[in-house]
Scaffold this motif. Structure first.
Motif, mmCIF file in Angstrom:
data_model
loop_
_atom_site.group_PDB
_atom_site.id
_atom_site.type_symbol
_atom_site.label_atom_id
_atom_site.label_comp_id
_atom_site.label_asym_id
_atom_site.label_seq_id
_atom_site.Cartn_x
_atom_site.Cartn_y
_atom_site.Cartn_z
ATOM 1 N N LEU A 48 0.838 -1.197 0.000
ATOM 2 C CA LEU A 48 0.000 0.000 0.000
ATOM 3 C C LEU A 48 0.874 1.248 0.000
ATOM 4 N N SER A 49 0.649 2.103 -1.001
ATOM 5 C CA SER A 49 1.336 3.398 -1.047
ATOM 6 C C SER A 49 0.351 4.494 -0.638
ATOM 7 N N VAL A 50 0.862 5.525 0.022
ATOM 8 C CA VAL A 50 0.021 6.590 0.574
ATOM 9 C C VAL A 50 0.597 7.940 0.150
ATOM 10 N N ARG A 51 -0.266 8.834 -0.255
ATOM 11 C CA ARG A 51 0.164 10.206 -0.478
ATOM 12 C C ARG A 51 -0.955 11.167 -0.089
ATOM 13 N N ILE A 52 -0.554 12.319 0.391
ATOM 14 C CA ILE A 52 -1.492 13.375 0.755
ATOM 15 C C ILE A 52 -1.592 14.327 -0.428
ATOM 16 N N GLU A 53 -2.797 14.530 -0.944
ATOM 17 C CA GLU A 53 -2.963 15.318 -2.161
ATOM 18 C C GLU A 53 -3.435 16.743 -1.881
ATOM 19 N N ASP A 54 -4.217 16.961 -0.856
ATOM 20 C CA ASP A 54 -4.696 18.307 -0.523
ATOM 21 C C ASP A 54 -4.412 18.562 0.944
ATOM 22 N N ILE A 55 -3.746 19.669 1.244
ATOM 23 C CA ILE A 55 -3.425 20.020 2.626
ATOM 24 C C ILE A 55 -3.868 21.448 2.887
ATOM 25 N N PRO A 56 -4.115 21.785 4.155
ATOM 26 C CA PRO A 56 -4.517 23.171 4.466
ATOM 27 C C PRO A 56 -3.339 24.122 4.318
ATOM 28 N N PRO A 57 -3.591 25.408 4.020
ATOM 29 C CA PRO A 57 -2.506 26.384 3.921
ATOM 30 C C PRO A 57 -1.906 26.663 5.299
ATOM 31 N N ASN A 58 -0.744 27.318 5.300
ATOM 32 C CA ASN A 58 -0.083 27.636 6.566
ATOM 33 C C ASN A 58 -0.939 28.568 7.421
ATOM 34 N N VAL A 59 -1.578 29.530 6.760
ATOM 35 C CA VAL A 59 -2.411 30.505 7.482
ATOM 36 C C VAL A 59 -3.701 30.698 6.693
ATOM 37 N N THR A 60 -4.814 30.805 7.405
ATOM 38 C CA THR A 60 -6.090 31.029 6.732
ATOM 39 C C THR A 60 -6.999 31.840 7.631
ATOM 40 N N ASN A 61 -8.011 32.429 7.024
ATOM 41 C CA ASN A 61 -8.946 33.250 7.781
ATOM 42 C C ASN A 61 -9.995 32.387 8.467
#
Length: 730
Positions: free
Chosen positions: A549-562
């Motif tokens: 099983l291979s795993v990757r993260i495709e969408d992550i939150p930005p460093n800073v957000t409102n």
């Protein structure tokens, strides 16, 4: 330390701090950008996205004694250059001191020093350009323009349409439209048609435009390029139908390929960039289909009964002694979709022996053939039919064949037959007759999994066999013997007796193992020493598999957000091994300051069985669990979370554990899950204050830098070399 040295150290420290501060998002920070890699051009001018033009040529720079690529960007006409200072240079032979690559930042306003939003960046690659071929290599990165093309297939006809008529003419209009954002280099369409069920046919009678190639069931169409928001139209006319009082189901299928010029290579989550590479052979495909259904009310009444002879006694071939009576018991069952008529049973014995019908009572004492019923509806079964035969004395060694035949008609008077065969072997006195079977417990086993091998020897003769030896072997490069033995001896085996050889193997590596037959040697009282080989009750080939099983993260939150912003997190898992990954378990948690807008979305590939993810609030976090029963080889599952920031401060998402079992469930495999992401949630006012502080700090830094320069020192920055990539001519 001198005062000048202290100033230099202070300025350097300030610059390091500024460069280490992560960039804050603005209104367009979540906008996906695009990389166009592997571009080349001949010396001259080409069009760029956004109405710009790139002019590039190769010149010999006398002062540097080296060749360089000179590039300039124009807006609209060639009289409106956007780069001041005569353009940009990228040397073709850097020699360690000359820059072989240069970056041109393309902005909204021309000249670019007027400011404006950045549209994209051009990387001129002198080290990959060729003065012999007069070709210039370059990339376009961080572009707001996508190089991808998307074609839609619009069929102006219902997905499924029913007809009561025996036949009909059907006109299907089709539109192929380029929805952009890039142009399409070519379009090819394949149209196929045929019957799915029932009777009758479907044929293409007219086509606009004419196909480039066609057969009785397909047609090929070739079109040229297609600009954005342009389209091609097609009109296909078919004649279809099964005929009167019949059922027919037909399909027309559309498969459209089109050239995109760019091949998608993946997503850079850190930069929020989709990466494309120039590839003249790149293409995409869209498909759709329509169904035409005629005479649906006649479906199931087309005359397709299926009558089977179900034997209750005996259930298979037999070995008997001379003089034994043999009783047969069976019934008929219609598993078809329509009635069977005039069902008639016949029994033949070869060599000929008399038969005696004993049941049912309505036909007991009569001879075959017999008529069971006038009509047998679907799922109906007949009464039991029983008869007996007697094996005569002196028939030792004879083989009798008993054939039970059920003949019947469908609603259209078409004749069918169902047959059941039995072989009866009469034993010879004083003969030992050994049978050997080899069974392997499974045809698939994971690495480090075990299988069991059983070899059974039985004596169906009338005399004992002596000095019986069973010998077997296995592929020793793929398996290791865990328990048992591969050889067994016995002094004798009486009639009706059984010998069993069993052993267990452990798979040591991946591969395909072929098992041979077991060998049995024994002494028959009349025929002396004999050797027989086993028959296989299971596949002789065992596949040793290993899930991965291979795993990757495709969408992550930005460093800073409102605060009150929407963010997305997705995790993609794919089984790249050759065995099933069982009982996949993914455990995650995120801070309570993040609110799940809707239930997690699952995107699953073929052969993936998953439950809907569950989540529950806990003290200080929200726990989320995904469970999948099976992820087959090359199968994938992607879980997408849509979250909303509802509390200021640091919010986080963690993947705590990912594990799965081997195909046999004997071993658990864990995937290192060092996936942890955080975002700082701020108010819009805090964002504006931060930007103001950065601006003020930048002004201070520039002022200090000017003071330092006037006092007679300078700061030298190292040159960063670009990553070398392959190029294709554009």
């Amino acid at each position: 330390m001198t005062p000048m040295g202290m100033k230099l150290k202070l300025i350097t420290l300030i610059m390091v701090c500024i460069l280490s501060i992560p960039s804050l998002p603005n209104a367009s920070a979540q906008e996906v950008r695009y990389d166009w890699l592997g571009l080349t051009m001949k010396e001259g001018t080409i069009d760029l996205p956004g109405g710009y033009k790139l002019e590039a040529k190769i010149d010999f720079i006398g002062g540097a004694a080296a060749y360089a690529v000179k590039a300039q960007v124009y807006k609209g006409s060639m009289d409106n250059p956007c780069l001041t200072g005569g353009g940009a240079w990228a040397y073709m032979e850097g020699g360690g001191t000359l820059p072989t690559r240069t970056e041109i930042v393309v902005k909204e306003n021309c000249p670019f020093d007027k400011g404006g939003n950045i549209l994209y960046r051009i990387i001129i690659k002198g080290d990959e350009s060729s003065k012999e071929n007069k070709t210039i290599a370059f990339d376009i990165i961080d572009s707001i323009y996508s190089p991808d093309a998307n074609l839609t297939l619009n069929i102006g006809f219902p997905k499924s349409k029913e007809y009561d008529a025996a036949s009909s003419q059907v006109i299907i209009p089709v539109t192929l439209r380029n929805d952009g954002p890039a142009s399409i280099s070519w379009v090819k369409a394949l149209v196929t048609w045929g019957r799915l069920e029932g009777e009758g046919s479907i044929n293409l009678t007219q086509s606009v435009p004419n196909p480039s190639y066609s057969t009785s069931s397909s047609a090929n169409y070739t079109f040229g390029g297609l600009d954005v928001n342009k389209s091609y139209s097609m009109s296909l006319t078919f004649a279809a139908g099964p005929g009167q009082y019949k059922y027919g189901n037909y399909s027309v299928n559309f498969l459209v390929y089109y050239g995109t010029k760019f091949r998608y290579e993946g997503f850079n989550a850190t930069r929020n960039v989709k990466i494309f590479r120039y590839d003249p052979s790149a293409s995409k495909v869209v498909s759709d289909s329509v169904k035409l259904v005629f005479g649906l009310k006649y479906k199931g009444r087309v005359g397709n009964p299926l009558v089977s002879v179900i034997a209750e006694r005996p259930t298979g071939d037999m070995e008997v002694n001379e003089g034994d009576p043999i009783s047969f018991s069976f019934y008929l069952q219609n598993t078809g979709a329509d009635s069977a008529y005039n069902v008639t049973i016949r029994v033949n014995v070869n060599p000929d022996l008399p038969t005696e019908i004993t049941a049912p009572s309505s036909v007991a004492g009569r001879s075959f053939p017999i008529v069971v019923t006038g009509e047998m509806p679907p799922k109906a079964r007949s009464d039991k039919v029983e008869f007996r035969i007697v094996v005569p004395k002196g028939s030792g060694g004879t083989i009798y064949r008993v054939n039970i035949t059920a003949g019947y008609f469908d609603i259209r008077n078409k004749y069918y037959e169902a047959t059941r065969f039995f072989t009866i072997t009469v034993r010879q006195p004083g003969i030992s007759k050994l049978y050997v079977t080899k069974t392997i417990s499974s045809s698939t086993v994971p690495v480090n999994g075990t299988i069991e091998v059983d070899v059974i020897v039985s004596n169906n003769g009338t005399a004992a066999a002596s000095k019986v030896t069973i010998e077997d072997d296995f592929p020793r490069d793929l398996f290791k013997l865990v328990s048992g033995d591969t050889k067994l001896t016995a002094s004798s085996l009486s009639p009706g007796g059984v010998l069993a050889l069993s052993y267990k193997l452990r798979a040591v590596r991946e591969g395909i193992a072929t098992f041979g037959s077991a060998k049995v040697t024994y002494i028959d009282p009349q025929e002396g020493q004999k050797t027989i080989l086993s028959s296989m009750k299971s596949p002789v080939v065992v596949t040793i598999v290993k899930p991965e099983l291979s795993v990757r993260i495709e969408d992550i939150p930005p460093n800073v957000t409102n605060v009150n912003s929407l963010i997305q997190f997705s995790i993609y898992m794919m089984n790249k091994g050759n065995g099933d990954a069982k009982k996949l378990s993914v455990e995650m948690e995120f801070s309570p300051g993040l609110y799940m807008v809707n239930p997690p979305t699952l995107d699953k590939g073929e052969g993936v069985v998953c439950d809907q993810p569950t989540w529950e609030p806990r003290e200080g976090s929200v726990k989320l669990v995904l469970s999948c029963d099976t992820v087959k080889p090359q199968g994938f599952v992607k879980m997408i979370l849509n979250l909303k920031t509802q509390t200021t401060g640091k919010q986080w998402i963690r993947v705590n554990s990912i594990s799965y079992l081997t195909p046999d469930g004997s071993s658990q495999i864990s995937v290192p899950a060092a996936y942890s992401y955080s975002t700082v949630v701020v108010t819009p006012f805090e964002t504006r204050v931060f930007y103001l502080s950065i601006f003020t700090f930048s002004v201070l830094l520039v002022a200090m830098f000017v003071i330092g320069v006037t006092r007679g020192f300078s700061i030298s920055l190292g040159r960063r070399m670009g990553r070398r990539v392959g190029g294709f001519e554009g």
